[in-house]
Design a protein around this motif. Sequence first.
Motif, PDB file in Angstrom:
ATOM      1  N   SER A 189      -0.015  -2.643  -9.234  1.00  0.00           N
ATOM      2  CA  SER A 189       0.758  -2.962  -8.032  1.00  0.00           C
ATOM      3  C   SER A 189       0.795  -4.468  -7.772  1.00  0.00           C
ATOM      4  O   SER A 189       1.776  -4.982  -7.233  1.00  0.00           O
ATOM      5  N   ARG A 205       3.118  -3.448  -4.671  1.00  0.00           N
ATOM      6  CA  ARG A 205       3.938  -2.264  -4.418  1.00  0.00           C
ATOM      7  C   ARG A 205       3.746  -1.193  -5.483  1.00  0.00           C
ATOM      8  O   ARG A 205       3.394  -1.476  -6.627  1.00  0.00           O
ATOM      9  N   GLY A 206       4.042   0.039  -5.072  1.00  0.00           N
ATOM     10  CA  GLY A 206       4.202   1.152  -5.987  1.00  0.00           C
ATOM     11  C   GLY A 206       5.658   1.578  -5.974  1.00  0.00           C
ATOM     12  O   GLY A 206       6.392   1.316  -5.020  1.00  0.00           O
ATOM     13  N   SER A 264       4.539   6.664 -10.042  1.00  0.00           N
ATOM     14  CA  SER A 264       3.313   5.930  -9.733  1.00  0.00           C
ATOM     15  C   SER A 264       2.083   6.800  -9.959  1.00  0.00           C
ATOM     16  O   SER A 264       2.135   8.031  -9.811  1.00  0.00           O
ATOM     17  N   ASP A 285       0.688  -1.215  -1.545  1.00  0.00           N
ATOM     18  CA  ASP A 285      -0.711  -0.912  -1.849  1.00  0.00           C
ATOM     19  C   ASP A 285      -1.577  -1.310  -0.668  1.00  0.00           C
ATOM     20  O   ASP A 285      -1.072  -1.621   0.419  1.00  0.00           O
TER      21      ASP A 285
END
Length: 439
Positions: free
Chosen positions: A278, A284-285, A295, A420
């Motif tokens: 991430s 981020r996912g 993910s 995340d």
Amino acid sequence: MRISRHYPIGIGILLWLGSLTACYDSNSHFGESWVETAFRNVMVDSCTIIVTSTTIDSVETNNKGIALVGRYSHPLWGTATASSYVPYATPTYSTDADEVVRFDSMTLSLNYSGYAIGDTTRPMRLHVHQLQERIIPNDNGYIYNRATFPYDETPLASHTFIPDWKMGDHVEIRLPDALGEEMLERLHRRDDGVSGDHFQDYFKGLAIIPDETCESALAFQVNDTSAVVTLHYHIENEDRHESCDIKPDPESQFYHIDHNRTGTGLEELPEKNVEVASEELGGRGLVFGGVGWYSTLSFPHLNNILQLGDYVSIESAYLRIYPEPGTWTEYNPLPDSLYLYIVDENNVVTDAVTDYLGEEVQHATFVSNNSIVGENYYYFDVTTFMQEELGAVGMYKHSLRLVFDSDTYTGTFRNLTFRDQESENSIDLLLTFKIYESY
């Protein structure tokens, strides 16, 4: 009380429990004449979750019953473009050869399937090209989203329209008279070159290509009544109009997907078979249909809670996933459903997170609070998974794979972006566990 995200779960809980007395149950002492014991109920939402995102090698897109066509630009992840390739089966032509027939028109009819993404209030322009090569699936029967087949550079037809997909209407595109006249003439005189298996060598099919100006993507049905090419004609000297439907071959029909990642966090990454932390995606996912991202969620410090007492048991566990504000809009709505699968150390699926009866794959429950930015979230009950995972080490540890269902992956550009644990409104695990101690 919320524990700082910067502590691993074991350290955070130890610091917290040192000053917390309210977690003791006044009725938790029992058997004091024999052994003095106690238990505490503890609730935390700071369990460390490692988020990685992975792109699927290839997505099967043939024989799905839809033609995905258009372009969608995501604010973070670039532009996805879909083009559909439609071969056709040999038509049934029944007009008696002794009749004199006159050609009227040749049309392609496309019925909406009910899915769209992007700004469908803007005009969409499609180009219909004739294929130069017969479409044949791979030996395994599949055709993938990266496949392509050559087609004539000059389109047979181009058509501009405003998508009216919610009303269930259809799009009709007129094809060249010359092509229709020739096909009707050969069918009418029972030309061997257009009969049986020879037809697909004569008419290899159509490629439906979106114009570069398209700002939306649509799915059209592919079946006996949609994506059909129709020859319209009449019988000379008679007030009788006839038609011959040339129906698509569903097993070989597929759609090709391009993903332009220029200027995004994905630009420098390989296009397939890559697992990305991430941190490399700005914290981020990512789950993205069509282009094939999912993910993986790992819980490396879960076993730390075992150090808090003589015996620790998990009472409940709820996973919450917050879509990142600004990554979804009216034209890119949040996905209807999400699923979790259990994967081993080799990233192989071994099971699914099921419902409370353990019979069906659990889909996320969505909680909406449109009045507060960032307070929309999906949640899963992962109690059974966490109970079974507690104490597991090495090759026996598992992770969770966050995915869409297969139809969403193969037939849409649905997407979800979430943060995340290094930011607000991020993914978290609401964990309740019981600590037993003896004195």
